[in-house]
Design an enzyme around this catalytic site. Structure first.
Site, PDB file in Angstrom:
ATOM      1  N   LYS A  37       0.710  11.605 -17.284  1.00 15.00           N
ATOM      2  CA  LYS A  37       0.347  11.667 -16.031  1.00 15.00           C
ATOM      3  C   LYS A  37       1.266  12.792 -15.457  1.00 15.00           C
ATOM      4  O   LYS A  37       0.951  13.736 -14.807  1.00 15.00           O
ATOM      5  CB  LYS A  37       0.320  10.532 -15.335  1.00 15.00           C
ATOM      6  CG  LYS A  37      -0.924   9.748 -15.379  1.00 15.00           C
ATOM      7  CD  LYS A  37      -1.123   8.375 -14.929  1.00 15.00           C
ATOM      8  CE  LYS A  37      -2.046   7.503 -15.515  1.00 15.00           C
ATOM      9  NZ  LYS A  37      -2.400   6.219 -15.044  1.00 15.00           N
ATOM     10  N   PHE A  40       3.380   7.662  -9.301  1.00 12.67           N
ATOM     11  CA  PHE A  40       3.610   5.896  -9.918  1.00 12.67           C
ATOM     12  C   PHE A  40       2.587   5.935 -10.923  1.00 12.67           C
ATOM     13  O   PHE A  40       1.322   6.210 -10.808  1.00 12.67           O
ATOM     14  CB  PHE A  40       3.369   5.091  -8.866  1.00 12.67           C
ATOM     15  CG  PHE A  40       4.667   4.806  -7.883  1.00 12.67           C
ATOM     16  CD1 PHE A  40       5.316   5.715  -7.052  1.00 12.67           C
ATOM     17  CD2 PHE A  40       5.312   3.518  -8.294  1.00 12.67           C
ATOM     18  CE1 PHE A  40       6.424   5.473  -6.578  1.00 12.67           C
ATOM     19  CE2 PHE A  40       6.681   3.359  -7.421  1.00 12.67           C
ATOM     20  CZ  PHE A  40       7.343   4.305  -6.870  1.00 12.67           C
ATOM     21  N   LYS A  46     -26.202  -1.298   7.483  1.00 12.17           N
ATOM     22  CA  LYS A  46     -25.681  -2.381   6.160  1.00 12.17           C
ATOM     23  C   LYS A  46     -26.989  -2.417   5.032  1.00 12.17           C
ATOM     24  O   LYS A  46     -28.073  -2.399   5.522  1.00 12.17           O
ATOM     25  CB  LYS A  46     -25.858  -3.670   6.959  1.00 12.17           C
ATOM     26  CG  LYS A  46     -25.243  -4.734   6.211  1.00 12.17           C
ATOM     27  CD  LYS A  46     -25.152  -6.236   6.628  1.00 12.17           C
ATOM     28  CE  LYS A  46     -24.811  -7.149   5.446  1.00 12.17           C
ATOM     29  NZ  LYS A  46     -25.401  -8.369   5.811  1.00 12.17           N
ATOM     30  N   ASN A  68      -8.393  -1.524  -3.948  1.00  7.09           N
ATOM     31  CA  ASN A  68      -7.558  -2.094  -4.992  1.00  7.09           C
ATOM     32  C   ASN A  68      -6.620  -3.028  -4.457  1.00  7.09           C
ATOM     33  O   ASN A  68      -6.473  -3.153  -3.213  1.00  7.09           O
ATOM     34  CB  ASN A  68      -7.098  -0.962  -5.898  1.00  7.09           C
ATOM     35  CG  ASN A  68      -6.170  -0.018  -5.066  1.00  7.09           C
ATOM     36  OD1 ASN A  68      -5.112  -0.636  -4.620  1.00  7.09           O
ATOM     37  ND2 ASN A  68      -6.552   1.078  -4.796  1.00  7.09           N
ATOM     38  N   LYS A 117      -0.040  16.125 -14.104  1.00  3.94           N
ATOM     39  CA  LYS A 117      -0.172  16.153 -12.289  1.00  3.94           C
ATOM     40  C   LYS A 117       1.089  17.193 -12.149  1.00  3.94           C
ATOM     41  O   LYS A 117       1.044  16.975 -10.704  1.00  3.94           O
ATOM     42  CB  LYS A 117      -0.058  14.812 -12.043  1.00  3.94           C
ATOM     43  CG  LYS A 117      -1.373  13.923 -12.424  1.00  3.94           C
ATOM     44  CD  LYS A 117      -1.259  12.756 -11.665  1.00  3.94           C
ATOM     45  CE  LYS A 117      -2.515  11.755 -12.155  1.00  3.94           C
ATOM     46  NZ  LYS A 117      -3.008  11.071 -11.158  1.00  3.94           N
ATOM     47  N   ASP A 163      -9.659   6.343  -7.156  1.00  3.44           N
ATOM     48  CA  ASP A 163      -9.942   7.570  -8.162  1.00  3.44           C
ATOM     49  C   ASP A 163     -11.583   8.073  -7.709  1.00  3.44           C
ATOM     50  O   ASP A 163     -11.810   9.099  -7.817  1.00  3.44           O
ATOM     51  CB  ASP A 163     -10.033   7.167  -9.536  1.00  3.44           C
ATOM     52  CG  ASP A 163      -8.786   7.151 -10.027  1.00  3.44           C
ATOM     53  OD1 ASP A 163      -7.915   7.938  -9.292  1.00  3.44           O
ATOM     54  OD2 ASP A 163      -8.367   6.452 -10.936  1.00  3.44           O
TER      55      ASP A 163
HETATM   56  N1  CTP Z   1      -3.028   9.834  -7.258  1.00  6.78           N
HETATM   57  C1  CTP Z   1      -3.201  10.581  -6.345  1.00  6.78           C
HETATM   58  N2  CTP Z   1      -4.598  10.887  -6.193  1.00  6.78           N
HETATM   59  C2  CTP Z   1      -5.784  10.312  -6.641  1.00  6.78           C
HETATM   60  C3  CTP Z   1      -5.451   9.446  -7.688  1.00  6.78           C
HETATM   61  C4  CTP Z   1      -4.127   9.013  -7.997  1.00  6.78           C
HETATM   62  O1  CTP Z   1      -2.425  11.160  -5.868  1.00  6.78           O
HETATM   63  N3  CTP Z   1      -6.849  10.673  -6.415  1.00  6.78           N
HETATM   64  C5  CTP Z   1      -1.569   9.300  -7.606  1.00  6.78           C
HETATM   65  C6  CTP Z   1      -1.297   8.081  -7.335  1.00  6.78           C
HETATM   66  O2  CTP Z   1      -0.742   7.905  -5.981  1.00  6.78           O
HETATM   67  C7  CTP Z   1      -0.176   7.799  -8.220  1.00  6.78           C
HETATM   68  C8  CTP Z   1      -0.377   8.806  -9.526  1.00  6.78           C
HETATM   69  O3  CTP Z   1      -1.439   9.721  -8.825  1.00  6.78           O
HETATM   70  O4  CTP Z   1       1.344   8.389  -7.723  1.00  6.78           O
HETATM   71  C9  CTP Z   1      -1.087   8.104 -10.751  1.00  6.78           C
HETATM   72  O5  CTP Z   1      -2.274   7.399 -10.327  1.00  6.78           O
HETATM   73  P1  CTP Z   1      -3.415   6.626 -11.462  1.00  6.78           P
HETATM   74  O6  CTP Z   1      -4.204   5.952 -10.678  1.00  6.78           O
HETATM   75  O7  CTP Z   1      -2.179   6.051 -12.361  1.00  6.78           O
HETATM   76  O8  CTP Z   1      -3.644   8.133 -12.022  1.00  6.78           O
HETATM   77  P2  CTP Z   1      -4.930   8.240 -12.750  1.00  6.78           P
HETATM   78  O9  CTP Z   1      -4.798   9.928 -13.199  1.00  6.78           O
HETATM   79  O10 CTP Z   1      -5.957   8.071 -11.785  1.00  6.78           O
HETATM   80  O11 CTP Z   1      -5.037   7.681 -14.012  1.00  6.78           O
HETATM   81  P3  CTP Z   1      -5.902   6.173 -14.313  1.00  6.78           P
HETATM   82  O12 CTP Z   1      -6.882   6.783 -15.062  1.00  6.78           O
HETATM   83  O13 CTP Z   1      -4.996   5.364 -14.965  1.00  6.78           O
HETATM   84  O14 CTP Z   1      -6.419   5.547 -13.070  1.00  6.78           O
END
Ligand code: CTP
Length: 404
Positions: free
Chosen positions: A338, A324, A289, A210, A342, A279
């Site tokens: 979140k 974040f 490859k 990303n 979380k 994610d």
């Molecule tokens: N985060 C994490 N581990 C993951 C994904 C996200 O620790 N596998 C943490 C990120 O570092 C960030 C927070 O979770 O601090 C929110 O990440 P975000 O991608 O916005 O959360 P998601 O639950 O993945 O929500 P979205 O569906 O918006 O991607």
């Protein structure tokens, strides 16, 4: 913070002396009072008038000004008022002189008289820098408590390649910030920070990732370090230089980041998850490859572990966990959901579509979202400033200071 600090900038006779103008300008922009001392050789490369104009202060060049009653004790006055003495660029000559304890001009006298931190930023021909005598002098100065930033490797002014280029202005500013910071309110704490993107490989040449640059997490790491914390920075791949005085744990995938966080979280007081963790990862990683086929390709992805949720679930009383939430549009609802899901004590929400708030910029504009539903919108600010603000908030959550 740099604002209100006083720095004496010593400029010596290197071809890189012109870069002192940029360094002085950046310091002034950050609210630093800059007093320039130039050696005679430096004045061959850059005019005192340039540096006077940039700093708004007279440039000091001579031990004895010749003006009755003025400046004869300039070196002592400057040594008394400064928070830091920065020698940039520093030639082999000034390094050698100070290492030998010599004081035959204003700058070398000042360095010897000064009791605060001195930061040398060497710039010279790579042959000179590699000379064992120069290296010996640098080692002697380091052993005596003098600080160094750079030099960097690259092409130097004389056209040669090698180590000898003046460190970049950002790196110099960062060292100055670390050396002048007196606010040690995180002394004794361990702050674990994640930063940057993760990369999820598909095959030996391709990966999913990303747009995270890592700047926000690196700013948190630098700010926590400047305030006295031990900092462990778990970083995905970024182009940012490793901050000094921080334990850097480089990782590539989300799984590696999860393992590193699990390793350091138990000994940490604070976790700031600024990383943009992928994610999902490809269900299989091809060893060879992947070859182009005919028509569409469907990739199968499997979810990665949520690291923030792991920390939220396993945290001890007193440990603070910050996440974040980068969203498109008003982040408040998502950030609150979140935070609760979380187990974060604070979510930093931002709308990445706002100018000056997205990826790869030096500023951010966020809203702090607490699990009880409280929200605090903050104005757009520099990422380092925002990092300081977050650390203030973390101290309030930990009950170290009142939030009133
Ligand atoms: N985060 C994490 N581990 C993951 C994904 C996200 O620790 N596998 C943490 C990120 O570092 C960030 C927070 O979770 O601090 C929110 O990440 P975000 O991608 O916005 O959360 P998601 O639950 O993945 O929500 P979205 O569906 O918006 O991607």
């Amino acid at each position: 913070m740099l604002g209100g600090k006083k720095v004496v900038l010593g400029v010596t006779g290197s071809i890189a002396a012109y870069k002192a103008a940029d360094i002085a300008g950046q310091l002034v922009r950050h609210g630093v009072e800059v007093h320039v001392v130039m050696t005679r050789a430096a004045r061959e490369f850059i005019s005192a008038l340039t540096l006077e104009t940039i700093t708004g202060n007279p440039v000091n060049t001579e031990m004895f000004s010749g003006r009755p009653g003025a400046g004869t004790l300039a070196h002592l006055d400057l040594a008394r008022m400064a928070d830091l003495l920065l020698v940039a660029p520093a030639t082999a000559n000034v390094i050698g002189k100070v290492a030998a304890g010599l004081a035959d001009d204003l700058l070398s006298t000042l360095v010897l008289a000064f009791r605060g931190p001195v930061l040398f930023c060497p710039a010279m021909n790579p042959g000179m820098y590699g000379n064992p005598l120069v290296q010996r002098n640098i080692e002697a100065l380091r052993a005596a408590g003098y600080h160094f930033c750079g030099p960097e490797t690259g092409r130097v002014a004389c056209g040669e390649e090698g180590r000898g280029r003046l460190a970049g202005v950002e790196a110099i500013l960062d060292r100055v910030r670390a050396l002048v910071s007196t606010e040690r309110d995180l002394d004794g704490s361990t702050v674990l920070v994640t930063a940057g993107p993760t990369r999820e490989p598909l095959d030996p040449v391709r990966y999913l990732t990303n747009r995270s640059s890592g700047r926000m997490g690196y700013a948190v790491a630098r700010a926590a370090r400047d305030r006295g914390a031990r900092v462990v920075l778990v970083s995905g791949p970024t182009v940012l230089p490793a901050p000094d005085g921080v334990e850097l744990i480089p990782v590539v995938t989300a799984a590696e980041m999860a393992a590193a966080v699990k390793r350091y979280f138990p000994e940490s007081d604070v976790l700031v998850m600024a990383a943009a963790v992928a994610d999902y990862r490809p269900a299989t990683v091809a060893q060879e490859k992947m070859k182009k086929g005919v028509g569409r390709l469907t990739l199968e992805l499997v979810p990665n572990e949520d690291i923030l949720s792991y920390a939220g679930r396993t945290k001890r009383p007193g440990q603070v966990v910050v996440g974040f939430a980068a969203e498109t549009g008003d982040p408040r609802t998502h950030a609150l959901e979140k935070a609760r899901r979380k187990g974060a004590d604070l979510m930093v929400g931002n709308d990445i579509t706002l100018p000056g708030a997205g990826f790869d910029v030096e500023t951010n504009e966020v809203v702090l979202v607490f699990p009880d539903g409280r929200t605090v919108p903050l104005p757009r600010m520099d990422k380092y400033q925002l990092a300081c603000r977050l650390l203030d908030e973390i101290r309030i959550i930990r009950g170290e200071v009142s939030g009133a």
